[in-house]
Design a protein around this motif. Structure first.
Motif, short mmCIF file in Angstrom:
data_model
loop_
_atom_site.label_atom_id
_atom_site.label_comp_id
_atom_site.label_asym_id
_atom_site.label_seq_id
_atom_site.Cartn_x
_atom_site.Cartn_y
_atom_site.Cartn_z
N PHE A 256 0.97 -1.25 -0.36
CA PHE A 256 -0.10 0.33 0.21
C PHE A 256 0.97 1.47 0.25
N GLU A 257 0.58 2.15 -0.82
CA GLU A 257 1.14 3.26 -0.65
C GLU A 257 1.47 4.45 0.43
N ALA A 258 2.02 4.94 0.44
CA ALA A 258 1.71 6.05 1.75
C ALA A 258 0.76 6.99 1.84
N ALA A 259 -0.31 7.09 1.17
CA ALA A 259 -1.26 7.99 0.88
C ALA A 259 -2.53 7.41 1.10
N HIS A 260 -2.57 5.88 1.20
CA HIS A 260 -3.55 4.99 1.72
C HIS A 260 -3.26 4.47 3.72
N VAL A 261 -1.93 4.29 3.72
CA VAL A 261 -1.57 4.28 4.92
C VAL A 261 -1.81 5.25 6.05
N ARG A 262 -1.95 6.04 5.33
CA ARG A 262 -1.40 7.83 6.14
C ARG A 262 -2.56 7.57 6.97
N PRO A 263 -4.34 7.91 6.22
CA PRO A 263 -5.43 7.67 7.50
C PRO A 263 -5.47 7.13 9.00
N ALA A 264 -4.93 5.29 9.08
CA ALA A 264 -4.57 4.28 9.84
C ALA A 264 -3.75 5.17 10.80
N LEU A 265 -2.47 6.06 10.08
CA LEU A 265 -1.56 7.32 11.61
C LEU A 265 -1.96 7.79 12.04
N VAL A 266 -3.19 8.52 11.69
CA VAL A 266 -4.07 10.02 12.18
C VAL A 266 -4.36 9.67 12.85
N ALA A 267 -5.20 8.19 12.22
CA ALA A 267 -6.03 8.14 13.51
C ALA A 267 -5.82 7.11 14.65
N GLY A 268 -4.53 6.83 14.63
CA GLY A 268 -3.69 6.77 15.85
C GLY A 268 -2.34 5.70 16.07
N GLN A 269 -2.66 4.64 14.95
CA GLN A 269 -1.86 3.53 14.22
C GLN A 269 -0.36 4.23 14.75
N ARG A 270 -0.22 3.27 15.38
CA ARG A 270 1.70 3.07 15.91
C ARG A 270 2.50 2.08 15.79
N ILE A 271 1.88 0.78 15.52
CA ILE A 271 2.76 0.10 15.16
C ILE A 271 2.05 -0.92 13.50
#
Length: 229
Positions: A43-58
């Motif tokens: 998955f590209e960064a743009a697809h992953v970023r929403p999970a990181l914004v939502a707080g996923q860190r691992i």
């Protein structure tokens, strides 16, 4: 729980998985910790970023080169990310892996343990490690044979690798429960926790005591085609 998912839907699906983990822990009578490793391979960064914004860190990646291209920029935005290597590691990629990953879950033989130790000394950074066990004894799959896992754990420790658990992927065409139970018994005998369970079976893995579960498609949807290595 697979299928195409928009970037906007990633955070929502992440919430669903987190809720399912909490419910599985409650059913199992567990009051300890289960960490979710969000598997972001292909998955590209743009697809992953929403999970990181939502707080996923691992997060977990399968290939060193893909992670090397994707994660340095994301880490500038989210410096507290914990990055796990889940796929097989080649000894010639050990230095890059040690520099990039916080946890290497796929230590499957002594040669790789030695390469990690050597790279860690050169880089000045030591990732935590897990020993991967070929719990289903599949000839095409990476991992130490079950009867060899304890010796590999001891060899890793002798090399100075901090071993934090055992990891396994059960055969896709067999019920995962007995394999989860076998890995848990093995890990208990070594005083270690387990990384087991993926999108289709993580709730069952939690019932068998998983400390980490690795979930990708249930959060991010169907994976894009993988380019040849």
């Amino acid at each position: 729980m697979t299928g195409e998912v928009s970037e906007a839907g990633v955070a929502e699906r992440l919430t669903v998985v987190q809720r399912s983990i909490a419910e599985a822990m409650k059913r199992a009578g567990r009051t300890d910790v289960v960490d979710l490793v969000a598997v972001t391979k292909t998955f590209e960064a743009a697809h992953v970023r929403p999970a990181l914004v939502a707080g996923q860190r691992i997060v977990g990646e399968n290939r060193v080169q893909e992670a090397k291209a994707k994660w340095p920029a994301l880490r500038e935005e989210f410096p507290d990310i914990e990055l796990h290597l889940l796929g097989p590691l080649q000894s010639n990629k050990a230095r890059d892996a040690v520099a990039l990953f916080d946890v290497i879950e796929s230590v499957d033989r002594e040669k790789i343990a030695e390469a990690i130790a050597k790279a860690a000394e050169a880089v000045g950074r030591m990732p935590r490690c897990m020993v991967q066990v070929n719990i289903g004894r599949e000839p095409q799959k990476a991992g130490a044979e079950p009867e060899e896992a304890a010796a590999l754990v001891e060899r890793c420790k002798a090399l100075g690798l901090p071993v934090i658990g055992l990891m396994a992927i059960p055969p896709v065409d067999e019920a995962p429960g007995p394999h989860f139970a076998a890995l848990k018994a093995m890990a208990d005998g070594l005083g270690l926790p387990t990384s087991m369970g993926m999108s289709g079976d993580y709730e069952e893995a939690i019932a068998h005591g998983a400390r980490w579960v690795r979930v990708g498609s249930a959060i991010f949807g169907s994976r894009p085609p993988v380019a040849p290595a």
